[in-house]
Design an enzyme around this catalytic site. Structure first.
Site, PDB file in Angstrom:
ATOM      1  N   ASN A  84       0.841  -1.077  -0.090  1.00 21.09           N
ATOM      2  CA  ASN A  84      -0.084   0.041   0.129  1.00 21.09           C
ATOM      3  C   ASN A  84       0.998   1.235  -0.051  1.00 21.09           C
ATOM      4  O   ASN A  84       1.422   1.620   0.977  1.00 21.09           O
ATOM      5  CB  ASN A  84      -0.958   0.055   1.145  1.00 21.09           C
ATOM      6  CG  ASN A  84      -1.736   1.273   1.274  1.00 21.09           C
ATOM      7  OD1 ASN A  84      -1.628   2.204   0.504  1.00 21.09           O
ATOM      8  ND2 ASN A  84      -2.396   1.443   2.535  1.00 21.09           N
ATOM      9  N   TRP A  85       1.170   1.826  -1.309  1.00 21.69           N
ATOM     10  CA  TRP A  85       1.968   2.929  -1.153  1.00 21.69           C
ATOM     11  C   TRP A  85       1.581   4.116  -0.761  1.00 21.69           C
ATOM     12  O   TRP A  85       2.230   5.212  -0.405  1.00 21.69           O
ATOM     13  CB  TRP A  85       2.326   3.338  -2.867  1.00 21.69           C
ATOM     14  CG  TRP A  85       2.908   1.996  -3.568  1.00 21.69           C
ATOM     15  CD1 TRP A  85       3.648   1.118  -2.711  1.00 21.69           C
ATOM     16  CD2 TRP A  85       3.258   2.003  -4.761  1.00 21.69           C
ATOM     17  NE1 TRP A  85       4.399   0.234  -3.962  1.00 21.69           N
ATOM     18  CE2 TRP A  85       4.277   0.814  -5.017  1.00 21.69           C
ATOM     19  CE3 TRP A  85       3.145   2.864  -6.068  1.00 21.69           C
ATOM     20  CZ2 TRP A  85       4.500   0.439  -6.292  1.00 21.69           C
ATOM     21  CZ3 TRP A  85       3.576   2.374  -7.103  1.00 21.69           C
ATOM     22  CH2 TRP A  85       4.227   1.388  -7.552  1.00 21.69           C
ATOM     23  N   LYS A  86       0.181   4.277  -0.329  1.00 29.24           N
ATOM     24  CA  LYS A  86      -0.207   5.414   0.356  1.00 29.24           C
ATOM     25  C   LYS A  86      -0.132   6.713  -0.532  1.00 29.24           C
ATOM     26  O   LYS A  86      -0.099   6.458  -1.865  1.00 29.24           O
ATOM     27  CB  LYS A  86       0.284   5.442   1.688  1.00 29.24           C
ATOM     28  CG  LYS A  86      -0.229   4.274   2.738  1.00 29.24           C
ATOM     29  CD  LYS A  86       0.249   4.485   4.115  1.00 29.24           C
ATOM     30  CE  LYS A  86      -0.059   3.237   4.980  1.00 29.24           C
ATOM     31  NZ  LYS A  86       0.144   3.342   6.261  1.00 29.24           N
ATOM     32  N   HIS A 123      -9.279   1.274   5.162  1.00 31.47           N
ATOM     33  CA  HIS A 123      -8.128   1.320   5.854  1.00 31.47           C
ATOM     34  C   HIS A 123      -8.284   2.163   7.185  1.00 31.47           C
ATOM     35  O   HIS A 123      -8.917   3.191   6.955  1.00 31.47           O
ATOM     36  CB  HIS A 123      -7.162   1.896   4.678  1.00 31.47           C
ATOM     37  CG  HIS A 123      -5.950   1.717   5.302  1.00 31.47           C
ATOM     38  ND1 HIS A 123      -5.275   2.584   6.097  1.00 31.47           N
ATOM     39  CD2 HIS A 123      -4.714   1.035   5.126  1.00 31.47           C
ATOM     40  CE1 HIS A 123      -3.922   2.583   6.270  1.00 31.47           C
ATOM     41  NE2 HIS A 123      -3.947   1.240   5.860  1.00 31.47           N
ATOM     42  N   GLU A 170      -6.693   4.848   8.032  1.00 29.70           N
ATOM     43  CA  GLU A 170      -6.530   6.144   7.572  1.00 29.70           C
ATOM     44  C   GLU A 170      -7.755   6.819   6.901  1.00 29.70           C
ATOM     45  O   GLU A 170      -7.944   8.034   7.099  1.00 29.70           O
ATOM     46  CB  GLU A 170      -5.083   6.197   6.777  1.00 29.70           C
ATOM     47  CG  GLU A 170      -3.777   6.061   7.607  1.00 29.70           C
ATOM     48  CD  GLU A 170      -2.811   5.353   6.701  1.00 29.70           C
ATOM     49  OE1 GLU A 170      -2.821   5.547   5.482  1.00 29.70           O
ATOM     50  OE2 GLU A 170      -1.804   4.801   7.687  1.00 29.70           O
ATOM     51  N   GLU A 223      -5.074  -5.100  10.634  1.00 33.79           N
ATOM     52  CA  GLU A 223      -4.101  -3.945  10.930  1.00 33.79           C
ATOM     53  C   GLU A 223      -4.254  -3.171  12.055  1.00 33.79           C
ATOM     54  O   GLU A 223      -4.965  -2.240  12.112  1.00 33.79           O
ATOM     55  CB  GLU A 223      -4.425  -2.943   9.640  1.00 33.79           C
ATOM     56  CG  GLU A 223      -3.852  -3.583   8.224  1.00 33.79           C
ATOM     57  CD  GLU A 223      -3.354  -2.420   7.221  1.00 33.79           C
ATOM     58  OE1 GLU A 223      -2.195  -2.681   6.511  1.00 33.79           O
ATOM     59  OE2 GLU A 223      -4.156  -1.305   7.223  1.00 33.79           O
ATOM     60  N   GLY A 252       2.804   2.287  10.875  1.00 33.24           N
ATOM     61  CA  GLY A 252       3.646   3.514  10.755  1.00 33.24           C
ATOM     62  C   GLY A 252       4.463   3.849  11.791  1.00 33.24           C
ATOM     63  O   GLY A 252       5.040   4.977  11.941  1.00 33.24           O
ATOM     64  N   SER A 283       3.696  -2.225  10.145  1.00 36.50           N
ATOM     65  CA  SER A 283       5.312  -2.105  10.137  1.00 36.50           C
ATOM     66  C   SER A 283       5.752  -3.337   9.920  1.00 36.50           C
ATOM     67  O   SER A 283       6.685  -3.992  10.400  1.00 36.50           O
ATOM     68  CB  SER A 283       5.649  -1.783  11.607  1.00 36.50           C
ATOM     69  OG  SER A 283       5.126  -0.424  11.988  1.00 36.50           O
ATOM     70  N   GLY A 315       3.045  -1.084   4.146  1.00 31.60           N
ATOM     71  CA  GLY A 315       3.070   0.429   3.777  1.00 31.60           C
ATOM     72  C   GLY A 315       4.525   0.721   3.636  1.00 31.60           C
ATOM     73  O   GLY A 315       5.000   0.568   2.679  1.00 31.60           O
ATOM     74  N   GLY A 316       5.239   1.518   4.786  1.00 34.93           N
ATOM     75  CA  GLY A 316       6.371   2.107   4.246  1.00 34.93           C
ATOM     76  C   GLY A 316       7.595   1.013   3.630  1.00 34.93           C
ATOM     77  O   GLY A 316       8.217   1.654   2.787  1.00 34.93           O
TER      78      GLY A 316
HETATM   79  P1  13P Z   1       3.203   0.351   7.491  1.00 37.05           P
HETATM   80  O1  13P Z   1       3.748  -0.847   6.979  1.00 37.05           O
HETATM   81  O2  13P Z   1       3.771   1.655   7.104  1.00 37.05           O
HETATM   82  O3  13P Z   1       3.169   0.428   9.155  1.00 37.05           O
HETATM   83  O4  13P Z   1       1.761   0.771   6.984  1.00 37.05           O
HETATM   84  C1  13P Z   1       0.886  -0.317   6.972  1.00 37.05           C
HETATM   85  C2  13P Z   1      -0.391  -0.104   6.431  1.00 37.05           C
HETATM   86  O5  13P Z   1      -1.203   0.609   6.889  1.00 37.05           O
HETATM   87  C3  13P Z   1      -0.712  -0.987   5.133  1.00 37.05           C
HETATM   88  O6  13P Z   1      -1.991  -0.547   4.748  1.00 37.05           O
END
Ligand code: 13P
Length: 250
Positions: free
Chosen positions: A9-11, A95, A97, A167, A173, A212, A233-234
Protein backbone atom coordinates in the site's frame (compact mmCIF):
# COMPACT_ATOMS: atom_id res chain seq x y z
CA UNK A 1 -4.59 -24.04 0.44
CA UNK A 2 -4.61 -20.26 0.51
CA UNK A 3 -2.14 -18.49 -1.78
CA UNK A 4 0.29 -16.23 0.11
CA UNK A 5 -0.42 -12.63 -0.81
CA UNK A 6 2.02 -9.75 -0.41
CA UNK A 7 0.44 -6.39 -1.02
CA UNK A 8 2.10 -2.99 -0.99
CA UNK A 9 0.00 0.00 0.00
CA UNK A 10 1.97 2.96 -1.30
CA UNK A 11 -0.38 5.47 0.35
CA UNK A 12 0.27 9.06 -0.83
CA UNK A 13 3.78 8.51 -2.13
CA UNK A 14 5.60 8.37 -5.43
CA UNK A 15 6.66 10.20 -8.56
CA UNK A 16 6.55 8.93 -12.14
CA UNK A 17 10.22 8.16 -11.80
CA UNK A 18 10.04 6.37 -8.45
CA UNK A 19 7.01 4.32 -9.57
CA UNK A 20 8.96 2.98 -12.57
CA UNK A 21 12.04 2.28 -10.48
CA UNK A 22 10.03 0.46 -7.82
CA UNK A 23 8.18 -1.80 -10.25
CA UNK A 24 11.37 -2.56 -12.17
CA UNK A 25 13.13 -3.28 -8.89
CA UNK A 26 10.59 -5.80 -7.63
CA UNK A 27 9.44 -7.54 -10.82
CA UNK A 28 12.12 -10.23 -10.93
CA UNK A 29 11.37 -11.22 -7.32
CA UNK A 30 7.63 -11.24 -8.03
CA UNK A 31 8.08 -13.40 -11.12
CA UNK A 32 10.35 -15.90 -9.39
CA UNK A 33 8.10 -16.25 -6.33
CA UNK A 34 5.73 -18.52 -8.22
CA UNK A 35 3.57 -19.45 -5.22
CA UNK A 36 3.20 -15.86 -3.99
CA UNK A 37 0.81 -13.27 -5.40
CA UNK A 38 2.41 -9.82 -5.41
CA UNK A 39 0.17 -6.75 -5.56
CA UNK A 40 0.80 -3.01 -5.41
CA UNK A 41 -1.75 -0.32 -4.60
CA UNK A 42 -0.46 2.98 -6.01
CA UNK A 43 -2.11 6.38 -5.69
CA UNK A 44 -4.92 6.44 -8.26
CA UNK A 45 -3.11 8.86 -10.55
CA UNK A 46 -0.34 6.29 -11.12
CA UNK A 47 -2.69 3.41 -11.96
CA UNK A 48 -2.31 3.68 -15.72
CA UNK A 49 1.46 3.90 -15.42
CA UNK A 50 1.50 0.83 -13.17
CA UNK A 51 -0.86 -1.03 -15.52
CA UNK A 52 1.66 -0.50 -18.33
CA UNK A 53 4.64 -1.46 -16.17
CA UNK A 54 3.10 -4.74 -15.01
CA UNK A 55 1.69 -5.84 -18.37
CA UNK A 56 4.52 -8.34 -18.90
CA UNK A 57 5.20 -9.51 -15.36
CA UNK A 58 3.22 -11.26 -12.64
CA UNK A 59 2.56 -8.19 -10.46
CA UNK A 60 -1.11 -7.34 -9.92
CA UNK A 61 -2.41 -3.98 -8.77
CA UNK A 62 -5.27 -2.43 -6.90
CA UNK A 63 -6.73 0.91 -5.84
CA UNK A 64 -6.36 2.30 -2.33
CA UNK A 65 -9.94 3.55 -2.28
CA UNK A 66 -12.88 3.90 -4.63
CA UNK A 67 -16.22 5.68 -4.60
CA UNK A 68 -19.49 3.91 -3.85
CA UNK A 69 -20.76 5.57 -7.05
CA UNK A 70 -19.89 4.43 -10.53
CA UNK A 71 -20.42 7.81 -12.19
CA UNK A 72 -22.08 11.18 -11.76
CA UNK A 73 -21.64 14.47 -9.97
CA UNK A 74 -19.16 13.37 -7.30
CA UNK A 75 -16.21 15.74 -7.60
CA UNK A 76 -12.84 14.26 -6.83
CA UNK A 77 -13.99 10.65 -6.61
CA UNK A 78 -12.71 7.64 -8.54
CA UNK A 79 -15.17 5.04 -9.80
CA UNK A 80 -14.57 1.32 -9.30
CA UNK A 81 -15.48 0.95 -12.98
CA UNK A 82 -12.59 3.23 -13.92
CA UNK A 83 -9.94 1.34 -11.97
CA UNK A 84 -11.34 -1.93 -13.32
CA UNK A 85 -11.03 -0.58 -16.86
CA UNK A 86 -7.29 -0.11 -16.34
CA UNK A 87 -6.92 -3.70 -15.16
CA UNK A 88 -6.97 -3.40 -11.38
CA UNK A 89 -7.82 -6.59 -9.52
CA UNK A 90 -8.27 -5.24 -5.98
CA UNK A 91 -9.36 -2.24 -3.99
CA UNK A 92 -8.56 -1.62 -0.36
CA UNK A 93 -11.56 -0.62 1.72
CA UNK A 94 -11.83 0.56 5.31
CA UNK A 95 -8.18 1.37 5.83
CA UNK A 96 -7.78 2.96 9.25
CA UNK A 97 -6.46 6.15 7.61
CA UNK A 98 -9.70 6.41 5.60
CA UNK A 99 -11.73 5.72 8.74
CA UNK A 100 -9.75 8.27 10.76
CA UNK A 101 -9.05 11.11 8.33
CA UNK A 102 -12.04 10.80 6.00
CA UNK A 103 -14.66 9.86 8.55
CA UNK A 104 -15.48 6.56 6.87
CA UNK A 105 -17.94 4.82 9.14
CA UNK A 106 -18.67 1.09 9.16
CA UNK A 107 -21.73 1.88 7.01
CA UNK A 108 -19.61 3.65 4.37
CA UNK A 109 -17.09 0.82 4.43
CA UNK A 110 -19.87 -1.74 3.88
CA UNK A 111 -21.29 0.28 0.96
CA UNK A 112 -17.83 0.54 -0.63
CA UNK A 113 -17.26 -3.20 -0.13
CA UNK A 114 -20.48 -3.90 -2.06
CA UNK A 115 -19.60 -1.40 -4.82
CA UNK A 116 -16.14 -2.93 -5.23
CA UNK A 117 -17.54 -6.46 -5.66
CA UNK A 118 -20.38 -5.26 -7.88
CA UNK A 119 -17.75 -4.00 -10.29
CA UNK A 120 -15.74 -7.23 -10.33
CA UNK A 121 -12.90 -6.06 -8.11
CA UNK A 122 -11.80 -7.93 -5.00
CA UNK A 123 -12.19 -5.93 -1.78
CA UNK A 124 -9.37 -5.98 0.74
CA UNK A 125 -11.25 -5.19 3.92
CA UNK A 126 -9.03 -3.53 6.52
CA UNK A 127 -9.90 -3.91 10.19
CA UNK A 128 -8.06 -3.41 13.45
CA UNK A 129 -8.07 -1.91 16.91
CA UNK A 130 -6.47 1.22 18.35
CA UNK A 131 -3.95 1.06 21.18
CA UNK A 132 -6.60 2.13 23.68
CA UNK A 133 -8.93 -0.60 22.49
CA UNK A 134 -6.17 -3.21 22.79
CA UNK A 135 -5.24 -2.04 26.27
CA UNK A 136 -8.85 -2.32 27.38
CA UNK A 137 -9.22 -5.84 25.94
CA UNK A 138 -11.57 -4.79 23.16
CA UNK A 139 -9.55 -6.14 20.21
CA UNK A 140 -11.80 -9.10 19.42
CA UNK A 141 -14.98 -7.05 19.88
CA UNK A 142 -13.67 -4.32 17.56
CA UNK A 143 -12.72 -6.64 14.70
CA UNK A 144 -16.01 -8.53 15.07
CA UNK A 145 -17.99 -5.27 14.88
CA UNK A 146 -16.06 -4.15 11.80
CA UNK A 147 -16.61 -7.49 10.06
CA UNK A 148 -20.25 -7.72 11.10
CA UNK A 149 -20.99 -4.30 9.60
CA UNK A 150 -19.96 -5.64 6.20
CA UNK A 151 -21.55 -9.08 6.60
CA UNK A 152 -24.88 -7.52 7.61
CA UNK A 153 -24.98 -5.64 4.30
CA UNK A 154 -23.12 -7.91 1.87
CA UNK A 155 -23.87 -11.32 3.40
CA UNK A 156 -21.35 -13.83 4.74
CA UNK A 157 -20.86 -15.54 1.37
CA UNK A 158 -19.55 -12.27 -0.11
CA UNK A 159 -16.44 -12.70 2.01
CA UNK A 160 -15.48 -15.76 0.00
CA UNK A 161 -14.31 -13.41 -2.75
CA UNK A 162 -12.55 -10.93 -0.55
CA UNK A 163 -9.37 -10.50 1.42
CA UNK A 164 -9.24 -9.39 5.04
CA UNK A 165 -6.34 -7.30 6.31
CA UNK A 166 -5.87 -7.18 10.06
CA UNK A 167 -4.03 -3.94 10.73
CA UNK A 168 -3.74 -2.95 14.39
CA UNK A 169 -3.80 0.86 14.26
CA UNK A 170 -1.05 1.10 16.89
CA UNK A 171 1.31 -0.82 14.60
CA UNK A 172 0.74 1.27 11.46
CA UNK A 173 3.67 3.50 10.57
CA UNK A 174 4.94 3.36 14.13
CA UNK A 175 7.66 0.76 13.69
CA UNK A 176 5.82 -1.22 16.38
CA UNK A 177 5.07 -4.53 14.73
CA UNK A 178 2.67 -6.87 16.49
CA UNK A 179 4.54 -9.98 17.59
CA UNK A 180 3.81 -13.02 15.47
CA UNK A 181 1.94 -14.48 18.47
CA UNK A 182 -0.16 -11.34 18.93
CA UNK A 183 -1.03 -11.28 15.22
CA UNK A 184 -1.72 -15.03 14.99
CA UNK A 185 -3.97 -14.78 18.05
CA UNK A 186 -6.23 -12.21 16.33
CA UNK A 187 -6.08 -13.94 12.94
CA UNK A 188 -7.12 -17.25 14.52
CA UNK A 189 -9.94 -15.50 16.33
CA UNK A 190 -11.18 -13.92 13.09
CA UNK A 191 -11.11 -17.26 11.29
CA UNK A 192 -12.90 -19.09 14.11
CA UNK A 193 -15.52 -16.35 14.31
CA UNK A 194 -16.07 -16.56 10.52
CA UNK A 195 -16.27 -20.37 10.69
CA UNK A 196 -19.28 -20.07 12.99
CA UNK A 197 -21.05 -18.46 10.04
CA UNK A 198 -19.47 -20.24 7.09
CA UNK A 199 -16.78 -22.91 7.15
CA UNK A 200 -16.21 -22.36 3.42
CA UNK A 201 -15.50 -18.65 3.89
CA UNK A 202 -13.29 -19.24 6.91
CA UNK A 203 -11.18 -21.80 5.06
CA UNK A 204 -10.87 -19.75 1.89
CA UNK A 205 -10.47 -16.12 2.90
CA UNK A 206 -6.90 -14.82 3.01
CA UNK A 207 -6.19 -12.85 6.16
CA UNK A 208 -3.22 -10.50 5.77
CA UNK A 209 -1.32 -8.87 8.59
CA UNK A 210 -0.49 -5.17 8.24
CA UNK A 211 1.44 -2.81 10.49
CA UNK A 212 5.19 -2.13 10.20
CA UNK A 213 5.93 -5.37 8.32
CA UNK A 214 9.61 -5.43 7.38
CA UNK A 215 11.82 -7.90 5.55
CA UNK A 216 13.21 -8.88 8.94
CA UNK A 217 9.80 -9.71 10.46
CA UNK A 218 7.97 -11.08 7.41
CA UNK A 219 9.08 -14.70 7.46
CA UNK A 220 8.08 -15.33 11.06
CA UNK A 221 4.75 -13.54 10.65
CA UNK A 222 3.88 -15.42 7.46
CA UNK A 223 4.83 -18.75 9.04
CA UNK A 224 1.84 -18.46 11.38
CA UNK A 225 -1.00 -20.80 10.36
CA UNK A 226 -3.63 -18.07 10.00
CA UNK A 227 -1.46 -15.32 8.49
CA UNK A 228 -1.69 -15.55 4.70
CA UNK A 229 0.54 -12.63 3.79
CA UNK A 230 0.97 -8.96 4.46
CA UNK A 231 -0.35 -5.51 3.65
CA UNK A 232 2.78 -3.40 3.70
CA UNK A 233 3.08 0.39 3.92
CA UNK A 234 6.47 2.06 4.35
CA UNK A 235 8.55 -1.01 3.51
CA UNK A 236 6.66 -1.43 0.22
CA UNK A 237 8.33 1.75 -1.06
CA UNK A 238 11.83 0.31 -0.72
CA UNK A 239 12.91 -2.27 -3.30
CA UNK A 240 15.19 -4.23 -1.02
CA UNK A 241 12.65 -4.34 1.80
CA UNK A 242 9.71 -5.34 -0.38
CA UNK A 243 11.75 -8.01 -2.16
CA UNK A 244 12.75 -9.37 1.25
CA UNK A 245 9.07 -9.48 2.26
CA UNK A 246 8.18 -11.37 -0.95
CA UNK A 247 10.99 -13.82 -0.16
CA UNK A 248 9.55 -14.25 3.32
CA UNK A 249 6.23 -15.39 1.87
CA UNK A 250 7.71 -18.12 -0.35
P1 13P B 1 3.21 0.47 7.60
O1 13P B 1 3.72 -0.83 7.00
O2 13P B 1 3.92 1.68 7.12
O3 13P B 1 3.09 0.38 9.08
O4 13P B 1 1.70 0.63 7.05
C1 13P B 1 0.83 -0.43 7.16
C2 13P B 1 -0.41 -0.12 6.41
O5 13P B 1 -1.16 0.75 6.81
C3 13P B 1 -0.67 -0.84 5.17
O6 13P B 1 -1.95 -0.60 4.70
Amino acid sequence: MRTPLVMGNWKLNGTKESVSALIKGIEAAADSAKNVEVVVCPPTIFIEQVANLVADNSIEFGAQDVSTNVSGAFTGETSPVMVKEFGAKYSLVGHSERRQYHNETDAVVAAKFVAIQANALVPVLCIGETLEERETDKTFAVVETQLKAVIDVAGIDALENSVIAYEPVWAIGTGKVASSEQAQDVHAHIRTWLAEQSKVVAAKVQILYGGSVKASSAKELFAQPDIDGGLVGGAALLVEEFVGIIEGAK
